[in-house]
Design a protein around this motif. Sequence first.
Motif, PDB file in Angstrom:
ATOM      1  N   UNK A  77      -0.080  14.417   2.624  1.00 37.81           N
ATOM      2  CA  UNK A  77       0.496  13.114   2.969  1.00 37.81           C
ATOM      3  C   UNK A  77       1.369  12.589   1.841  1.00 37.81           C
ATOM      4  N   UNK A 133     -13.442   6.889   0.578  1.00 43.13           N
ATOM      5  CA  UNK A 133     -12.068   6.562   0.166  1.00 43.13           C
ATOM      6  C   UNK A 133     -11.984   5.062  -0.040  1.00 43.13           C
ATOM      7  N   UNK A 134     -10.887   4.621  -0.599  1.00 42.62           N
ATOM      8  CA  UNK A 134     -10.726   3.184  -0.768  1.00 42.62           C
ATOM      9  C   UNK A 134     -10.529   2.540   0.596  1.00 42.62           C
ATOM     10  N   UNK A 146     -10.118   8.836  -3.517  1.00 43.64           N
ATOM     11  CA  UNK A 146     -10.939   9.545  -2.544  1.00 43.64           C
ATOM     12  C   UNK A 146     -11.990  10.382  -3.220  1.00 43.64           C
ATOM     13  N   UNK A 161      -3.155   1.438  -8.139  1.00 40.16           N
ATOM     14  CA  UNK A 161      -2.438   0.225  -7.750  1.00 40.16           C
ATOM     15  C   UNK A 161      -3.007  -0.994  -8.464  1.00 40.16           C
ATOM     16  N   UNK A 179      -2.225   6.138  -8.160  1.00 39.56           N
ATOM     17  CA  UNK A 179      -1.609   4.980  -7.522  1.00 39.56           C
ATOM     18  C   UNK A 179      -1.635   5.100  -6.009  1.00 39.56           C
ATOM     19  N   UNK A 180      -1.844   6.302  -5.512  1.00 35.89           N
ATOM     20  CA  UNK A 180      -1.840   6.524  -4.072  1.00 35.89           C
ATOM     21  C   UNK A 180      -3.189   6.860  -3.482  1.00 35.89           C
ATOM     22  N   UNK A 231       0.829  -1.216   0.000  1.00 37.98           N
ATOM     23  CA  UNK A 231       0.000   0.000   0.000  1.00 37.98           C
ATOM     24  C   UNK A 231       0.856   1.255   0.000  1.00 37.98           C
ATOM     25  N   UNK A 232       1.918   1.233  -0.826  1.00 36.01           N
ATOM     26  CA  UNK A 232       2.919   2.283  -0.757  1.00 36.01           C
ATOM     27  C   UNK A 232       2.380   3.677  -0.957  1.00 36.01           C
ATOM     28  N   UNK A 233       1.285   3.789  -1.659  1.00 38.79           N
ATOM     29  CA  UNK A 233       0.797   5.139  -1.931  1.00 38.79           C
ATOM     30  C   UNK A 233      -0.529   5.417  -1.235  1.00 38.79           C
ATOM     31  N   UNK A 234      -1.036   4.462  -0.498  1.00 40.88           N
ATOM     32  CA  UNK A 234      -2.350   4.669   0.109  1.00 40.88           C
ATOM     33  C   UNK A 234      -2.196   5.560   1.331  1.00 40.88           C
ATOM     34  N   UNK A 235      -2.523   6.809   1.174  1.00 37.87           N
ATOM     35  CA  UNK A 235      -2.233   7.769   2.221  1.00 37.87           C
ATOM     36  C   UNK A 235      -3.454   8.543   2.690  1.00 37.87           C
ATOM     37  N   UNK A 236      -4.584   8.270   2.076  1.00 41.68           N
ATOM     38  CA  UNK A 236      -5.778   9.004   2.514  1.00 41.68           C
ATOM     39  C   UNK A 236      -6.338   8.355   3.772  1.00 41.68           C
ATOM     40  N   UNK A 237      -6.937   9.137   4.635  1.00 43.81           N
ATOM     41  CA  UNK A 237      -7.496   8.549   5.858  1.00 43.81           C
ATOM     42  C   UNK A 237      -8.639   7.603   5.527  1.00 43.81           C
ATOM     43  N   UNK A 238      -8.745   6.554   6.311  1.00 47.67           N
ATOM     44  CA  UNK A 238      -9.817   5.580   6.057  1.00 47.67           C
ATOM     45  C   UNK A 238     -11.126   6.072   6.649  1.00 47.67           C
ATOM     46  N   UNK A 245      -3.486  16.438  -1.292  1.00 47.66           N
ATOM     47  CA  UNK A 245      -4.792  16.136  -1.888  1.00 47.66           C
ATOM     48  C   UNK A 245      -5.549  17.411  -2.247  1.00 47.66           C
TER      49      UNK A 245
END
Lengths: 217, 361
Positions: free
Chosen positions: B85, B160-161, B144, B168, B140-141, A210-217, B115
């Motif tokens: 981020x 968001x995912x 949202x 990805x 890729x990141x 998840x190297x680029x997954x940076x948005x809050x869940x 963002x």
Amino acid sequence: MLLLALDTATPAVTVALHDGTDVIASSSQVDARRHGELLLPAVDRVLDRAGRRLDAVTGIVVGVGPGPYTGLRVGLMTAETFGLALGVPVHGVCTLDGLAYAADLDGPFVVATDARRKEVYWARYADSRTRLTDPAVDRPADLAGQVAGLPAVGAGALLYPDTFPRAHAPEHVSAAALAALAAERLAAGEELLAPRPLYLRRPDAQVPRNYKVVTPR
Amino acid sequence: MADEPLVLGIETSCDETGVGIVRGTTLLADAVASSVDEHARFGGVVPEVASRAHLEAMVPTIERALTEAGVSARDLDGIAVTAGPGLAGALLVGVSAAKAYAYALGKPLYGVNHLASHICVDQLEHGPLPEPTMALLVSGGHSSLLLSSDITSDVRPMGATIDDAAGEAFDKIARVLNLGFPGGPVIDRYAREGDPAAIAFPRGLTGPRDPAYDFSFSGLKTAVARWIEAKRAAGEEVPVRDVAASFQEAVVDVLTRKAVRACKDQGVDHLMIGGGVAANSRLRALAQERCEAAGIRLRVPRPKLCTDNGAMVAALGAEMVARDRPVSDWELSADSSLPVTDPHVPGHDHVHETAKENLYS
Ligand SMILES: [Zn+2]
């Protein structure tokens, strides 16, 4: 001559201003995790103490490591960008040379800093101004034969007394020593290093999940 | 207009070293150095490789941007930088450069959100952002869905995912199909010659009880990979074009369906799409079609402004200056998990300003 020196290759965030003869102001803080936050305020503080402005500086001196990369790059990027904005030269100095200079020893000795992962960055010196070996990164136990009987300085030496029984201060590099060394070498007409980091290790070629997954869940 | 703020923006949150210069909402320069080739053989972005490349590329990229814009650094009204981020070590290179540059030039510093910058960049293409704007960010990141009534102070996450980013999934499927990295452009190319209805791949999180605006691409990724492996195991040829088209359709169907639904539910009549996946031709086409049907105006910047770049950071920085937002201080640090709800990182000495919130409304 007015040199602004800085180094972020060891846990110290260290800045000094040198007028070619003496250090006129300096600051050192030890916090291995906050180089990015601490460096600019330290520069500001040192200039303020000396009553000078950054645009009076005639050259930048920066420790090029070796040292842990993330912190090391803070110093190099800052130095390089100052050089760009001010139009002044940026001189690189090996961080271990700065430590050796501050050690002020006449005979042979070793400088070793903490490379983490149970390794040290190290080099051998004939005296405080003369390095004998290229900086290297190794496990302390693997060096025992090469450093036996020699005094040693730096946090890497202090951390591994089995390999470095004669370890003593200084623990971290100071920009004051780095600046004094650079001023001495520049006065002697010597060429200093390019402001490029001494990495010594290949990058970890790991793609984090998840190297680029940076948005809050 | 000459009295609009002239701002230089620095972006290093991932593998692109971006330096952009804008005057208000006008793009003057967009210089980007990418380390994508160095990451290709690893199949993804290697943080240490990216950080090393940023350090190398920064000064030349700043110089290139200034030349391209034909402005002098002395004339800048501010320096903006992505504070987060992103990848911590990579961000720190950009933040260090921006702080040193702002300090040496005596300019105000603005640490901004990556963002929010992706959304704000559309001002350079289509003029001031409508307020409110719904934004779908896909790369890729990020995947949202964000709602903003003021890009400098109010960005709300709608969805968001819950697992992988959309980009990805493109990378992964391209790898399974042996098409290389990055996967987005190459899948798009093959998909154009394939049948999007050839294979019915699953649409994640689209059930009646699923969260309305969240995304999931992990199940789709696995389903496509299994389908391909089954074909190979049976000794059959894999119909690459049909697989690419059907996979892509599954992704963009969900993205556009949820984005349009969010607009309708919230009564928002503008949708912007940003991020690298916004360059996907089928996403653009389907979004256009569905927005038109729903009476929503679609805004998608040109592909080069959708991927990570410095101009987007400069665009948000210029907006911070225009709306008189508080500056960042010299202690500004990189925050790899900066919340999307923080469009910028004001200094500790300042109280957040709200008085001028409605300047443009
Ligand atoms: Zn991005």
